[in-house]
Design a protein around this motif. Structure first.
Motif, mmCIF file in Angstrom:
data_model
loop_
_atom_site.group_PDB
_atom_site.id
_atom_site.type_symbol
_atom_site.label_atom_id
_atom_site.label_comp_id
_atom_site.label_asym_id
_atom_site.label_seq_id
_atom_site.Cartn_x
_atom_site.Cartn_y
_atom_site.Cartn_z
ATOM 1 N N SER A 113 -38.336 22.026 -48.030
ATOM 2 C CA SER A 113 -38.095 20.851 -47.184
ATOM 3 C C SER A 113 -37.259 19.820 -47.929
ATOM 4 C CB SER A 113 -39.431 20.218 -46.791
ATOM 5 O OG SER A 113 -40.078 19.660 -47.925
ATOM 6 N N ASP A 114 -36.749 18.841 -47.178
ATOM 7 C CA ASP A 114 -35.981 17.757 -47.800
ATOM 8 C C ASP A 114 -36.847 16.981 -48.786
ATOM 9 O OD1 ASP A 114 -33.746 18.460 -46.356
ATOM 10 O OD2 ASP A 114 -34.034 16.921 -44.803
ATOM 11 N N ASP A 118 -36.100 16.497 -52.753
ATOM 12 C CA ASP A 118 -36.022 15.196 -53.410
ATOM 13 C C ASP A 118 -36.952 15.148 -54.627
ATOM 14 O OD1 ASP A 118 -34.166 14.325 -51.592
ATOM 15 O OD2 ASP A 118 -35.616 13.251 -50.326
ATOM 16 N N ARG A 197 -30.395 23.109 -52.188
ATOM 17 C CA ARG A 197 -29.985 22.081 -51.210
ATOM 18 C C ARG A 197 -29.087 22.686 -50.138
ATOM 19 N NH1 ARG A 197 -31.491 17.077 -51.593
ATOM 20 N NH2 ARG A 197 -32.012 16.091 -53.585
#
Length: 227
Positions: A113-114, A118, A197
């Motif tokens: 997931s994003d 991160d 990414r």
């Protein structure tokens, strides 16, 4: 065997033979390098590594001393250097990592997931700013643990984590004795992160393979393995 490792083992021999005892001051760098038949740069790297594992005490402006630890504790601190070169099991563990982690990274590329990306990015930044090799290795463990945790297979993640935890000593030693190992680790982590990414499964897997194989190649040379 790497030149730095050779220097370390020669200093160890001086301690085990009684030529150096706890509390003794090492001869001046020039004299010691000539006695051991080593370059002064190799000797400096060896002293730095032995300072980290508390075998030597470098006192700025005074000299370098064998620590005041009793002989048994000194030899325990040194033993892992010998174990690393004699024990092929660590090399076999890296072989298993080379098989499993690229596959886990390939799975992660399609599922991460994003928020997880991160978090990985923050880990890489922390590793880049790590104050010492122990901190870098801890970030390395967390980076790989976070990737496999995002692959969607809890059993595989637990298996890799249990295997990886047995390689900490070798990873610390690589960082101490291989020139450029720290910068290379961070750069390879950034490459893996970039592929994740992009959700490029094959590229992420390839970068993971390159990363682990590089450590395995160094270790193979360190233990004198032939393949």
């Amino acid at each position: 065997m790497a030149v730095t490792d050779e220097a370390i083992l020669k200093i160890k021999e001086m301690i085990t033979s009684g030529r150096l005892s706890p509390g003794d001051r090492l001869p001046p760098e020039k004299e010691l390098s000539e006695t051991l038949g080593l370059s002064r740069s190799s000797l400096r790297e060896a002293v730095k590594a032995l300072e980290v594992i508390r075998v030597l005490d470098v006192r700025r402006g005074d000299g370098t001393y064998v620590t005041s630890l009793e002989p048994r504790l000194l030899l325990e601190a040194l033993s892992f250097v010998v174990d690393l070169h004699d024990d092929r099991s660590v090399l076999e563990i890296f072989g298993v990592r080379r098989i499993l982690e690229p596959s886990a990274t390939r799975l992660a590329a399609g599922r991460i997931s994003d928020e997880q990306l991160d978090a990985l990015s923050a880990l890489v930044d922390q590793a880049d700013a790590a104050a010492d090799i122990e901190a870098l290795v801890q970030h390395d463990l967390e980076f790989h643990r976070a990737i496999v945790a995002s692959c969607g297979n809890d059993y595989l993640a637990q298996l890799i984590d249990s295997i990886s935890s047995n390689t900490v000593r070798a990873r610390i030693w690589r960082g101490l004795t291989q020139q450029g190992a720290t910068d290379r680790t961070v750069a390879e982590h950034r490459a893996i992160l970039g592929a994740l990414r992009e959700h490029d499964a094959e590229l992420a897997s390839a970068h993971a393979l390159t990363h682990i194989a590089g450590i395995e190649d160094w270790l193979r040379e360190a233990v004198g393995a032939t393949g």
